[in-house]
Design an enzyme around this catalytic site. Structure first.
Site, PDB file in Angstrom:
ATOM      1  N   LYS A 251       0.844  -1.192   0.000  1.00  0.00           N
ATOM      2  CA  LYS A 251       0.000   0.000   0.000  1.00  0.00           C
ATOM      3  C   LYS A 251       0.884   1.248   0.000  1.00  0.00           C
ATOM      4  CE  LYS A 251      -3.856   1.831   2.869  1.00  0.00           C
ATOM      5  NZ  LYS A 251      -4.619   1.584   4.119  1.00  0.00           N
TER       6      LYS A 251
ATOM      7  N   SER B 240      -9.629   1.501   3.306  1.00  0.00           N
ATOM      8  CA  SER B 240      -8.765   2.254   2.429  1.00  0.00           C
ATOM      9  C   SER B 240      -7.740   1.421   1.670  1.00  0.00           C
ATOM     10  CB  SER B 240      -8.029   3.314   3.235  1.00  0.00           C
ATOM     11  OG  SER B 240      -7.150   2.705   4.169  1.00  0.00           O
TER      12      SER B 240
ATOM     13  N   SER C 267      -9.683  -0.909   7.502  1.00  0.00           N
ATOM     14  CA  SER C 267      -9.131  -0.658   6.166  1.00  0.00           C
ATOM     15  C   SER C 267      -8.426  -1.839   5.518  1.00  0.00           C
ATOM     16  CB  SER C 267      -8.169   0.528   6.208  1.00  0.00           C
ATOM     17  OG  SER C 267      -8.895   1.731   6.193  1.00  0.00           O
TER      18      SER C 267
END
Lengths: 498, 508
Positions: free
Chosen positions: B80, B155, B179
């Site tokens: 990420k 997210s 997330s």
């Protein structure tokens, strides 16, 4: 300020609280491993943590905790075994993270006192708290450009907040001096006000004498010397009294001291309108201190100035004044104690104290004005050399005045007293015959003065002593000169009568 | 060998160690797959195939030299874009970091490098991890591999999509309020958020420091265990990591035995099965309950009464911390700085700050900064931040009490399967509620995972399906228990085996 109300101002008393920030003498910064040093190339002692880069996290420097606890213990402040770091949020280019890691509601120590003495009167200044925080960086303004130097960002700081029970600028300065001295003694701070490693903000208010409540206070910043602290507080007290006597109200605000103009000015409203939005620093767990940790630090605290002064009075039989002067500076106190140790009772302690106070310290003061660091002076005049010099004088090998010359030379060359005396041929002329010959010579050279002296003008005795000293370039033992001269003149008088 | 990209880390590792395949073959397979597919999925913000091949060649050398080879050596992973990797851009999907090159490695990345992993690229996310759909990215839209009109969740949506669409073997994300777990549920993969403090946060761009925790996204529970084992442990650079015992999760999971379910007390919180739960999701979770019952588990009804306040408490704590964490993006030292037509000269300091932040941050980030700033301000602190912290304590206590009665807790990961792109962007509150079951776990520092347990029909796409995630929560530092139970459920449900040709990925 020339107050038209000066006759009325006597009905007021001032109330002062001091916030002192002192950098800690740790090897590394408070929350990262960057070196904690001063005066190197800008932005060369920085890392992701103190630069506030994304993702970087603070790690507590336990050396900093130790020094803070040490300071708190020496200032009789209670240690809180659990304390909490918080974030103090505000924007400024010298504050990389946008917040300062500090302590707020749960500081590492709270509730203490410091005893001071002002013009012989003892006073206990209550201390609210001592907490740990980090310093910000520095802005450097060059013409229209501003530059950020973050070497100082993250430097360990302690903030020591007094209660508002200081009542004059004199007390404020005495408190600061004592506080600074203790921190330096402890090795917690270098106490350097000029470089900003020891600095102070003053909260000042006035009230009618006898009023139980506190008046509205102003916070005075930018007072980076003892003299400025005194002047700024005095200015602020007078200013506030004038405001009140003029029927106005003191506004709670932050004011900056302008040392050139010797006055305080309000900061722009915006600069002080901070809501710091304190909250617990989630990146750091609460600080838990064990009894063992605290007692170990307690055990490492060496003799503090107050204790030294007491010991100097009882053990060395020195006056309070002498003790006070000698302990004002840790280096000097230790130097003095070392002198006494190697002296082994040869010279009276009081005399050694006089040498340190009257000769060494005055020399230091002059040098201080010339920005020569005291460490350098102590380094030049080694303890054994200084005692050597004292012994030369005490044994009569040289006189006191020559001693001063030797000391000056010692500071230049670092040589031993004996060497200097020999090289410069400064040894005192003490032998009776030598001095006698010179005296006879002088008497012969000045028949008129001699006649006058014999006929009763006693003042002329000094003239002859001076003449002899001049002839010997100050090397003659003044005591001997007096003795022999008296004898010679007595003989002359006797001769006249005969 | 064809389609190596479809295999798990466990499977690839075995082939690598047996000398059947080389790491460069795996890397090559993924690179081709990314080139073919990612234009349609949009999982990656940046890729570095040259580096991937270099990493793979290096891994092959190490594997050749023999010895004890860590299970992720030579395995291509995505990360990420919130983890710092030295020399690479870290944008956090924000314009304000559009030019920020990391000068150091996050601890997670450092450990991955020490394990000789293969770096494929950095994945998309909601700006600063603030969001539940990855729609808040300043750079691109990521699509759900099961329906290109739907969000991958967020997210860590890019990470979840990259694993789901076989664009990497596994991925690292972060989980502040769900997330990792919610996008895992939306994309049909395993997402694990370990106990707070088990993985170092050093080098992960902070959103909410007391809630943020790195997590893993994987094709199955074995892979999740492998990935966790590679990065877990104390870090002297993160004082919120503790000297926890790092277990050999992969070994433990490998030994997971159905028999261990017998007598296991499985808690079902009543609060997780109330209003707002999609019936399709509800029935799948109840199927899992029956499955566990069938294996001998004791199902116990439990209550987490204060979790009804968790969304409110979360949005105060998370935004408060965020308002402070994001102060460093001020246009002074790095990142985006607002420039006037004639340059910045003449722009006052306050304007430099506000303009840089106005144009640098997206709407959701600004919304949260304002919320958090308000919650912390003088006069409001007690009513908001302090109260939220008290609620957090109550929720922690709720879980503590619950774990007296249950060994693990199960429930849905998200109230409903993946929603449509644009469906909730106009309604932040309904977006916030999609994390209603995950948030209390972060507030309580607990470990939890989401695993796919079946499908719901896709209401907007005839014949299409959407994955459903089961959330399993266990006590502090019992990731081994969590993963073992998940592994057993996985073995019974066989989601991957039943998952063929259900995705909706266009090939270029």
């Amino acid at each position: 300020m020339n107050s038209v109300h000066s006759t009325d101002s006597g009905q007021f008393e001032s109330v002062i609280g001091l916030e002192v920030h002192s950098q800690l003498l740790t090897k590394t910064k408070m929350f990262c491993t960057c070196p904690n040093i001063f005066g190197i190339e800008p932005n060369s002692a920085v890392c992701p943590v103190c630069l506030g880069l994304p993702g970087a996290l603070p790690v507590i420097n336990f050396e900093g905790i130790k020094l803070a606890v040490k300071a708190a213990l020496a200032l009789n402040i209670d240690i809180n075994k659990r304390s909490v770091f918080v974030r103090k949020n505000y924007f400024y280019p010298d504050l990389p993270k946008g917040y300062q890691i500090s302590q707020y509601l749960e500081p590492v120590s709270s509730g203490g006192y410091l005893d001071i003495k002002v013009e012989g009167v003892e006073k206990r200044v209550e201390i609210n708290r001592l907490h740990i925080e980090e310093d910000a960086g520095k802005l450097i303004h060059v013409e229209n450009e501003s530059y950020v130097d973050l070497n100082r960002a993250g430097t360990p700081l302690i903030e020591i907040v007094s209660e508002p029970n200081i009542n004059s600028s004199g007390e404020a300065v005495a408190y600061l001096k004592e506080l600074r001295n203790i921190l330096v003694y402890l090795g917690v701070s270098d106490g350097n006000m000029e470089e900003g490693s020891f600095r102070c903000d003053a909260n000042v208010s006035v009230r009618k004498k006898g009023d139980p409540g506190l008046g509205t206070r102003t916070e005075v910043k930018n007072v980076n010397s003892f003299k400025f602290v005194e002047k700024a507080i005095n200015y602020e007290i007078e200013r506030q009294i004038d405001v009140i006597l003029d029927g106005g109200k003191v506004i709670q605000e932050t004011r900056l001291y302008d040392s050139k103009e010797d006055l305080t000015r309000p900061m722009r409203g915006k600069e002080e309108a901070h809501d710091y939005r304190y909250f617990e620093e989630p990146d750091l767990p609460p600080l838990i201190l064990t009894d063992k940790f605290i007692s170990e630090i307690k055990g490492s605290i060496t003799e503090l100035p107050t204790a030294k002064r007491e010991r100097y009075a009882t053990e060395y039989l020195l006056t309070e004044y002498d003790g006070g002067v000698l302990t004002q500076d840790k280096e000097i106190a230790l130097y003095f104690e070392d002198l006494i140790e190697i002296n082994e009772g040869r010279v009276e302690i009081k005399k050694i104290a006089n040498w340190v106070i009257n000769d060494l310290l005055s020399e230091l003061k002059t040098r201080d004005k010339m920005k020569v660091r005291k460490e350098r002076v102590i380094d030049l005049v080694k303890i054994e050399n200084f005692l050597g010099l004292i012994l030369e004088v005490e044994t009569g090998n040289i006189n006191k005045n020559t001693g001063k010359t030797v000391l000056a030379e010692m500071l230049l060359s670092g040589k031993k007293a004996g060497e200097i005396i020999k090289e410069k041929n400064l040894a005192q002329v003490s032998d009776e015959k030598g001095i006698g010959d010179i005296i006879n010579h002088v008497l012969e050279e000045n028949p008129k003065e001699l006649t006058d002296l014999i006929s009763g003008k006693d003042k002329l005795f000094g003239f002859f002593v001076g003449a002899v000293m001049k002839k010997t370039k100050g090397k003659a033992n003044p005591k001997k000169v007096n003795e022999i001269l008296k004898r010679s003149i007595a003989e002359k008088i006797k001769g006249c009568r005969e | 060998m064809d389609n190596l990209y479809g295999l798990t880390i466990g499977e690839l590792g075995e082939l690598l160690r047996q000398g059947e395949i080389k790491s460069v073959d795996i890397a090559d397979s993924y690179i081709k797959r990314i080139k073919e597919v990612d234009t349609s999925v949009g999982a990656y913000l940046q890729t570095d195939f040259e580096e991937a091949m270099k990493n793979a060649e290096n891994a092959d050398k190490i594997i050749m030299s023999g010895g004890d080879i860590p299970p992720i050596t030579g395995i291509p992973l995505s990360i990420k874009d919130i983890f710092l990797i030295k020399g690479k851009k870290t944008t956090c999907a924000s314009k304000i970091l559009n030019n920020f090159i990391s000068p150091y490695d996050a601890t997670v990345v450092k450990k991955l490098k020490q394990n000789n992993y293969v770096f494929l690229g950095k994945t998309n996310l909601d700006e600063f991890a603030m969001g539940s759909s990855t729609e808040n990215s300043a750079y691109k839209v990521t699509r759900n591999p099961y329906d290109s009109k739907r969000v991958p969740g967020g997210s860590s949506g890019g990470s979840a999509a990259s694993v789901s669409a076989d664009l990497c073997a596994g991925s690292f994300g972060t989980d502040t309020g769900g997330s990792v777990r919610q996008p895992a549920a939306f994309c049909g993969v395993v997402g694990l958020k370990p106990t707070y403090g088990l993985i170092s946060r050093y080098g992960i761009v902070a959103f909410s420091s007391s809630l943020d925790q790195a997590g893993v996204l994987a094709k199955d529970t074995t892979d999740a265990a492998i990935l966790l084992g590679a990065v877990a442990g104390f870090d002297e650079r993160d004082q919120t990591t503790r000297r926890f015992e790092v277990k050999n999760y992969a070994d433990i999971v490998g030994r997971a035995n159905k028999a261990s379910i017998k007598g296991l007390r499985v808690g079902m919180p009543v609060e997780f099965f109330s209003e707002g739960l999609d019936p399709g999701v509800n029935s799948k979770i109840l199927e899992v309950r029956e499955l566990l019952k069938g294996l001998g588990a004791n199902i116990v009804d439990i209550s987490l009464p204060d979790t009804k306040y968790s969304v409110a408490a979360y949005y105060i704590i998370a935004t408060s911390e965020a308002s402070s964490n994001l102060e460093r993006y001020d246009g002074i030292r790095f990142g985006y700085r607002y420039k006037q037509e004639q340059g910045t000269r003449g722009l006052g300091l306050d304007d430099l700050y506000s303009k840089s932040r106005e144009f640098g941050f997206g709407d959701e980030v600004k919304r949260r900064i304002i919320l958090g700033t308000f919650a912390l301000s003088a006069g409001y602190y007690d009513a908001y931040y302090k109260k939220a912290s008290l609620i957090r304590k109550l929720i922690i206590k709720n879980y503590k009490d619950a774990f007296e009665k249950a060994d693990i807790i199960i429930g849905p990961t998200s109230p409903a399967p993946a929603f449509l792109i644009g469906e909730k962007t106009g309604d932040p509150l309904s977006m916030y509620l999609s994390d209603i079951y995950t948030i209390s776990v972060n507030l309580s520092y607990l470990p939890a995972l989401s695993m796919p347990v079946g499908f719901a029909d896709n209401p907007t796409k005839p014949g299409g399906v959407l994955p459903i995630g089961l959330q399993i929560i266990s006590p502090w530092l019992t990731e081994d228990r969590l993963l073992s139970v998940a592994k057993i459920i996985e073995g019974e449900i066989k989601f991957r085996e039943n998952n063929i040709n259900k995705k909706d990925i266009r090939y270029e």
